[in-house]
Design an enzyme around this catalytic site. Structure first.
Site, mmCIF file in Angstrom:
data_model
loop_
_atom_site.group_PDB
_atom_site.id
_atom_site.type_symbol
_atom_site.label_atom_id
_atom_site.label_comp_id
_atom_site.label_asym_id
_atom_site.label_seq_id
_atom_site.Cartn_x
_atom_site.Cartn_y
_atom_site.Cartn_z
ATOM 1 N N TYR A 137 0.823 -1.196 -0.146
ATOM 2 C CA TYR A 137 -0.026 0.050 0.006
ATOM 3 C C TYR A 137 0.912 1.379 0.010
ATOM 4 O O TYR A 137 0.290 2.366 -0.487
ATOM 5 C CB TYR A 137 -0.745 0.072 1.106
ATOM 6 C CG TYR A 137 -2.317 -0.664 0.961
ATOM 7 C CD1 TYR A 137 -1.980 -2.330 0.848
ATOM 8 C CD2 TYR A 137 -3.408 -0.323 0.928
ATOM 9 C CE1 TYR A 137 -3.418 -2.986 0.655
ATOM 10 C CE2 TYR A 137 -4.708 -0.892 0.931
ATOM 11 C CZ TYR A 137 -4.539 -2.179 0.879
ATOM 12 O OH TYR A 137 -5.755 -2.860 0.580
ATOM 13 N N LYS A 179 3.720 -15.350 2.925
ATOM 14 C CA LYS A 179 3.799 -16.040 1.791
ATOM 15 C C LYS A 179 5.680 -16.198 1.720
ATOM 16 O O LYS A 179 6.135 -15.899 0.696
ATOM 17 C CB LYS A 179 3.590 -15.305 0.540
ATOM 18 C CG LYS A 179 3.312 -16.101 -0.816
ATOM 19 C CD LYS A 179 2.342 -17.441 -0.687
ATOM 20 C CE LYS A 179 2.672 -17.962 -2.188
ATOM 21 N NZ LYS A 179 1.612 -19.064 -2.192
ATOM 22 N N ASP A 212 -2.058 -18.528 1.108
ATOM 23 C CA ASP A 212 -2.989 -19.483 0.372
ATOM 24 C C ASP A 212 -3.807 -20.440 1.056
ATOM 25 O O ASP A 212 -5.165 -20.587 1.125
ATOM 26 C CB ASP A 212 -2.348 -19.815 -1.059
ATOM 27 C CG ASP A 212 -1.147 -20.613 -0.837
ATOM 28 O OD1 ASP A 212 -0.540 -20.607 0.340
ATOM 29 O OD2 ASP A 212 -0.581 -21.183 -1.500
ATOM 30 N N ASP A 236 -6.092 -7.286 4.238
ATOM 31 C CA ASP A 236 -7.240 -6.571 3.342
ATOM 32 C C ASP A 236 -8.060 -7.904 2.826
ATOM 33 O O ASP A 236 -9.533 -7.844 2.910
ATOM 34 C CB ASP A 236 -6.895 -5.612 2.447
ATOM 35 C CG ASP A 236 -8.054 -5.136 1.358
ATOM 36 O OD1 ASP A 236 -8.660 -4.746 2.033
ATOM 37 O OD2 ASP A 236 -7.607 -5.172 0.287
ATOM 38 N N ASP A 240 -12.098 -9.590 4.169
ATOM 39 C CA ASP A 240 -13.473 -9.630 3.387
ATOM 40 C C ASP A 240 -13.792 -11.190 3.366
ATOM 41 O O ASP A 240 -15.115 -11.381 3.665
ATOM 42 C CB ASP A 240 -13.253 -9.233 1.807
ATOM 43 C CG ASP A 240 -13.357 -7.696 1.728
ATOM 44 O OD1 ASP A 240 -13.220 -6.935 2.819
ATOM 45 O OD2 ASP A 240 -13.972 -7.247 0.806
HETATM 46 C C1 IPM Z 1 -10.327 -1.820 3.714
HETATM 47 C C2 IPM Z 1 -10.592 -1.397 2.268
HETATM 48 C C3 IPM Z 1 -9.602 -0.238 1.802
HETATM 49 C C4 IPM Z 1 -8.188 -0.924 2.011
HETATM 50 C C5 IPM Z 1 -9.617 0.431 0.686
HETATM 51 C C6 IPM Z 1 -10.912 1.166 0.416
HETATM 52 C C7 IPM Z 1 -8.568 1.195 0.149
HETATM 53 O O1 IPM Z 1 -10.734 -2.448 1.337
HETATM 54 O O2 IPM Z 1 -10.270 -1.144 4.893
HETATM 55 O O3 IPM Z 1 -10.331 -3.067 3.986
HETATM 56 O O4 IPM Z 1 -7.870 -1.796 1.001
HETATM 57 O O5 IPM Z 1 -7.512 -0.980 2.843
HETATM 58 MG MG MG Z 2 -10.450 -4.292 2.321
#
Ligand code: IPM
Ligand code: MG
Length: 343
Positions: A137, A179, A212, A236, A240
């Protein structure tokens, strides 16, 4: 009086932010709020994803509560374009918020809202500790001659401080995810985490797992995890994925903490959901649970935080279901249900 910098942002951000404010007003009457633009909203007004003035006011606040940033209106593949996410990255970097905590605790009332079998998710209670100000990032990136590059950089100090956060938060076990069979940053990560464990945290179990196979195990045996400690990009993606254990991405709150005494930042994991923005149907629970994290981590008000969290639990047990959880409740109805449980 503590001041909250409230950053509604874009898409459904403003809708869930005002829901959180209503609920906060019911449990913490002494907080004051200052709103600032961030993301696309700030680009439209000022041409930048966050202004220096907003940044200065935010730094002087006691906590930051953020909705979400981004949206198709500002999407572009032009490397020189101003992007809404830059506001978020500046907040994280300038406030030194290296530790991102993402608790994943499926509520019994929602076991059947998850696409996974109830037997699999029952009693899952994990915390994803994501490094937030390093790695891909923040590495150098660019394009030239029809090629593009992103760089992943981590220092010993950056790894050690996030590993410490992970060990301190663990009840029994830290699963460090990397990884290391491919990446040099991952091999350094593994080395530093192992050394810190040896030196100071031998009472906590430490295991290393490749990202993975960790992604697979998250679905196959989520109960196995206590703390997942990982770098920025892997955290990240895995968070999710883990959100589906709770039924929906709309449920997950997150706290981003720094080392100093500056404000911490609290936000839902979900994004701006442009497809449903402005319709009054967004699930406000991730944002409300983020407000609870703010009360706990930002202000040490454990009682108020727990009251909020259990009001959310009870509202769900009472049957309230916004659309992402398979129901029809609007943002307002979901918020009212939580408020009703607080009375
Ligand atoms: C998160 C989001 C952000 C990230 C995006 C919006 C840039 O997905 O906070 O998980 O990737 O950090
Ligand atoms: Mg995210």
């Amino acid at each position: 009086m503590p001041t909250i910098a409230l950053l509604p942002g874009d898409g459904i951000g403003p809708e869930v932010a005002s829901a959180a404010r209503r609920v906060l007003d019911a449990v913490a009457t002494d907080l004051t709020y200052e709103e600032h633009l961030v993301g696309g909203a700030s680009i439209d007004a000022h041409g930048t994803a966050i202004t220096d003035e907003a940044m200065a006011a935010i730094k002087a606040s006691d906590a930051v509560l953020l909705g979400a940033v981004g949206g198709p209106k500002w999407d572009s593949t032009d490397p020189t374009a101003v992007r809404p996410e830059q506001g978020l990255f500046r907040l994280r970097a300038d406030l030194g918020l290296f530790a991102n905590l993402r608790p994943v605790r499926p509520l019994p009332a929602l076991y059947d809202a998850s696409p996974l079998k109830r037997e699999l998710i029952e009693n899952t209670n994990m915390l994803i500790v994501r490094e937030l100000t390093g790695g891909l990032y923040y590495g150098e990136r660019g394009r030239s001659d029809g090629r593009a590059f992103d760089t992943c950089v981590y220092s010993v100090e950056e790894i050690e401080r996030i590993a410490r956060t992970g060990f301190e938060a663990a009840k029994t076990r830290v699963t460090s995810v990397d990884k290391a069979n491919v990446l040099e940053t991952s091999r350094l990560w593994r080395e530093v985490v192992t050394a810190l464990h040896e030196a100071e945290y031998q009472h906590i179990e430490l295991e290393h797992q490749l990202v993975d196979s960790a992604a697979m195990r998250l679905i196959a045996a989520p109960r196995d995890f206590d703390v997942i400690l990982t770098e920025n990009m892997f955290g990240d993606i895995l968070s999710d994925e883990a959100s589906m254990l709770t039924g929906s991405l709309g449920m997950l709150p997150t706290a981003s903490l720094g080392a100093g005494d500056g404000p911490s930042l609290f936000e839902p994991v979900h994004g701006t959901a442009p497809d449903i923005a402005g319709k009054g149907i967004a699930n406000p629970l991730g944002m409300i649970l983020s407000a609870a994290l703010m009360l706990r981590h930002g202000f040490g008000r454990d009682d108020a935080a727990a009251a909020l969290e259990s009001a959310v639990d009870r509202a769900l047990e009472g049957g309230i279901r916004p659309r992402d959880l398979g129901g029809t409740a609007t943002t307002a109805e979901t918020t009212e249900a939580v408020l009703g449980e607080l009375k």
